[in-house]
Design a protein around this motif. Structure first.
Motif, short mmCIF file in Angstrom:
data_model
loop_
_atom_site.label_atom_id
_atom_site.label_comp_id
_atom_site.label_asym_id
_atom_site.label_seq_id
_atom_site.Cartn_x
_atom_site.Cartn_y
_atom_site.Cartn_z
N GLN A 12 0.84 -1.19 0.00
CA GLN A 12 0.00 0.00 0.00
C GLN A 12 0.88 1.24 0.00
OE1 GLN A 12 -2.51 -0.31 3.46
NE2 GLN A 12 -3.69 -2.03 2.63
N THR A 13 0.44 2.28 -0.71
CA THR A 13 1.17 3.55 -0.68
C THR A 13 0.76 4.31 0.58
OG1 THR A 13 -0.43 5.01 -1.75
CG2 THR A 13 0.91 3.61 -3.21
N PRO A 14 1.51 5.35 0.95
CA PRO A 14 1.13 6.14 2.13
C PRO A 14 -0.24 6.83 2.01
CG PRO A 14 3.43 6.54 1.56
CD PRO A 14 2.84 5.74 0.44
N LEU A 15 -0.80 6.85 0.80
CA LEU A 15 -2.11 7.50 0.60
C LEU A 15 -3.26 6.50 0.53
CD1 LEU A 15 -1.21 10.28 -2.00
CD2 LEU A 15 -1.24 10.41 0.49
N ASN A 16 -3.02 5.25 0.90
CA ASN A 16 -4.04 4.22 0.73
C ASN A 16 -5.35 4.58 1.44
OD1 ASN A 16 -4.51 1.34 -0.29
ND2 ASN A 16 -5.13 1.17 1.85
N LEU A 18 -6.51 7.46 2.24
CA LEU A 18 -7.14 8.59 1.56
C LEU A 18 -7.88 8.12 0.31
CD1 LEU A 18 -7.67 11.62 1.18
CD2 LEU A 18 -5.40 11.80 0.12
N HIS A 19 -7.27 7.22 -0.45
CA HIS A 19 -7.93 6.70 -1.66
C HIS A 19 -9.27 6.04 -1.29
CE1 HIS A 19 -4.39 7.66 -3.85
NE2 HIS A 19 -3.67 6.65 -3.43
N LEU A 20 -9.25 5.22 -0.24
CA LEU A 20 -10.47 4.53 0.17
C LEU A 20 -11.53 5.52 0.64
CD1 LEU A 20 -8.86 1.50 2.04
CD2 LEU A 20 -9.78 1.55 -0.29
N GLU A 21 -11.10 6.52 1.38
CA GLU A 21 -12.01 7.57 1.86
C GLU A 21 -12.65 8.32 0.70
OE1 GLU A 21 -11.24 11.80 4.04
OE2 GLU A 21 -10.17 10.09 4.89
N LEU A 22 -11.90 8.50 -0.40
CA LEU A 22 -12.40 9.22 -1.57
C LEU A 22 -13.22 8.34 -2.50
CD1 LEU A 22 -9.17 11.29 -2.37
CD2 LEU A 22 -11.31 12.17 -1.43
N GLY A 23 -13.38 7.07 -2.14
CA GLY A 23 -14.23 6.17 -2.93
C GLY A 23 -13.55 5.59 -4.15
N ALA A 24 -12.23 5.49 -4.13
CA ALA A 24 -11.50 4.97 -5.29
C ALA A 24 -11.79 3.50 -5.50
CB ALA A 24 -10.00 5.17 -5.09
N ARG A 25 -11.80 3.08 -6.76
CA ARG A 25 -11.79 1.65 -7.09
C ARG A 25 -10.33 1.23 -7.17
NH1 ARG A 25 -12.10 -1.79 -11.69
NH2 ARG A 25 -12.45 -0.12 -13.21
N ASP A 57 -1.43 9.72 -7.37
CA ASP A 57 -0.52 9.03 -6.46
C ASP A 57 0.37 8.11 -7.30
OD1 ASP A 57 0.81 7.71 -4.44
OD2 ASP A 57 -0.97 6.67 -3.66
N VAL A 58 1.64 8.42 -7.40
CA VAL A 58 2.58 7.56 -8.14
C VAL A 58 3.67 7.06 -7.20
CG1 VAL A 58 2.09 8.40 -10.45
CG2 VAL A 58 3.72 9.65 -9.05
N SER A 59 3.28 6.83 -5.93
CA SER A 59 4.23 6.41 -4.91
C SER A 59 4.73 4.98 -5.11
CB SER A 59 3.60 6.53 -3.52
OG SER A 59 3.13 7.83 -3.26
N ALA A 207 5.57 10.14 5.96
CA ALA A 207 4.81 10.62 7.12
C ALA A 207 4.04 11.90 6.82
CB ALA A 207 5.75 10.83 8.31
N SER A 208 4.47 12.64 5.81
CA SER A 208 3.80 13.91 5.46
C SER A 208 2.90 13.80 4.25
CB SER A 208 4.87 14.99 5.20
OG SER A 208 5.70 15.17 6.32
N ALA A 209 2.88 12.63 3.60
CA ALA A 209 2.21 12.50 2.31
C ALA A 209 0.70 12.72 2.41
CB ALA A 209 2.51 11.13 1.70
N ASP A 210 0.07 12.12 3.40
CA ASP A 210 -1.39 12.24 3.52
C ASP A 210 -1.79 13.70 3.74
OD1 ASP A 210 -4.05 10.53 4.15
OD2 ASP A 210 -3.93 12.24 5.51
N ALA A 211 -1.11 14.37 4.66
CA ALA A 211 -1.45 15.77 4.95
C ALA A 211 -1.20 16.66 3.74
CB ALA A 211 -0.64 16.26 6.15
N PHE A 212 -0.11 16.41 3.02
CA PHE A 212 0.20 17.24 1.85
C PHE A 212 -0.82 17.00 0.74
CE2 PHE A 212 2.62 18.26 -2.06
CZ PHE A 212 2.88 19.59 -1.78
N ALA A 213 -1.18 15.74 0.52
CA ALA A 213 -2.19 15.43 -0.50
C ALA A 213 -3.53 16.08 -0.16
CB ALA A 213 -2.36 13.92 -0.64
N ARG A 214 -3.92 16.05 1.12
CA ARG A 214 -5.18 16.68 1.53
C ARG A 214 -5.11 18.21 1.33
NH1 ARG A 214 -8.56 13.11 4.44
NH2 ARG A 214 -7.51 11.14 4.89
#
Length: 378
Positions: A12-16, A18-25, A57-59, A207-214
């Protein structure tokens, strides 16, 4: 390029979350669970990126640092590319080759002054690391940073959104980079991407990826974009997907990537040649070794999508090649593809047929990109 479908084995990437929260397939890709699309769908995501700004997300991609006084010369020995002459904070496209001239991977690299920063494809990163270590590990220090996140912000309004978070980023031009600090996190930003649009790729500590993406998604221009639209955007831009359009069986010359090999590595002088497969590649360049196939752009003359692995035929029914990428281009508004054909049929305007479910679909060799690139060159 996809991983096995066993989701328990996927990284899983550090944004996993967030993807689920946003409803990603989510789908398996390069060993990771990755978002292929969000609720608005591929077409909407594609058009939003062309019109405004899309966040990818290209992590899953691999980030490496090469350091030491011999790092540039060592890295140059692996590729038909000028590494030594690259200016500080300048970026270049590179090709790792095997001893037969085949492409192990395509990559991007930046001269960061005291080291070279490299981004390689996700499905290839462990193999690339082993290859680089085996070939030049004694000449420089190789530091994988596979735990860092990598975000791509792409589209004509990407700069408007990003400069609110990183003032000064608007001063970058295409294929340059610079370090930035955001809330105590050290970021490295390049003005580049793989969509044909203006945009940026941003290396972020996990550690900063989720906050920066948001923070990016809070900007009015920005929406999340999945792998599906990334594929349609890069194909319209005429850009190769490793594993589809190039691989270890294709040389840079067959792949029509001559532009990526600077003159200093091709002709005369002490730095010409000397890379793996140089005898094959240089002979193909000067015509002493004839090409058997060449990558071309193709446009279908009927509104029928022509996808990868479809056979290409001459007008008299002889097999002449294969499609490697293809879809109905959302911005081009027509079926576009790339593939390999016999060199004598590679000229723009040449008519060929694609065999789609037993039916011959007429196609025409066409220049790429299929949609004009809009890189910011200053």
């Amino acid at each position: 390029m996809s991983a096995p479908a066993d989701s328990s084995a996927l990284l899983q990437t550090p944004l996993n979350a967030l993807h689920l929260e946003l409803g990603a397939r989510m789908v398996p890709f390069a060993g990771y669970s990755m978002p292929v699309q969000y609720p608005e769908g591929l077409m909407a995501e594609h058009h939003h990126t062309r019109r405004s700004a899309g966040l990818f997300d290209v992590s899953h991609m691999g980030q490496l640092l090469l350091s030491g006084p011999d790092a540039a010369a060592a890295f140059e020995s692996l590729m038909p590319v000028d590494v030594i002459g690259l200016g500080v904070n300048k970026q270049r496209y590179g090709l790792l080759l095997n001893d037969a001239g085949g492409i192990i991977d395509d990559l991007m690299f930046v001269n960061r002054g005291d080291h070279i920063y490299v981004v390689v494809n996700g499905a290839c990163k462990h193999g690339d690391l082993a290859h680089i270590q085996a070939r030049i590990g004694g000449r420089c220090t190789i530091t994988p940073q596979f735990d860092r996140a990598l975000l791509a912000l792409q589209g004509p309004l990407a700069v408007s959104a990003l400069q609110r978070l990183l003032p000064g980023v608007e001063n970058l031009v295409f294929m340059t980079g610079h370090g930035f600090n955001w809330n105590g996190a050290d970021l490295y930003v390049t003005r580049s991407g793989y969509t044909g649009e203006d945009g940026f790729e941003i290396s972020v500590p996990a550690a900063s990826a989720d906050a920066f993406a948001r923070a990016l998604l809070a900007q009015p221009e920005v929406k999340p974009i999945g792998l599906g639209a990334r594929n349609s955007l890069r194909l319209e831009a005429g850009l190769c997907l490793y594993g589809n359009d190039i691989d270890t069986t294709t040389t840079p010359v067959e792949a029509a990537l001559n532009w990526a090999m600077q003159k200093v590595r091709r002709t005369g002088g002490e730095r010409a040649g000397g890379f793996p497969g140089a005898d094959v590649v240089l002979a193909q360049l000067d015509g002493t070794r004839p090409l058997m196939r060449k990558r071309v752009g193709l446009v279908a003359l009927e509104r029928v999508p022509v996808r990868e692995h479809v056979e290409l035929q001459s007008l008299d029914g002889a097999k002449i090649g294969e499609v490697t990428s293809g879809l109905l281009g959302p911005s081009a508004d027509k079926p576009v593809a790339m593939g390999y054909v016999s060199p004598e049929l590679a000229a723009a305007g040449t008519r060929v047929n694609a065999l789609v479910r037993g039916k011959a679909v007429p196609m025409e060799v066409a220049p790429m990109p299929f949609v004009p690139n809009r890189y910011y060159r200053g």
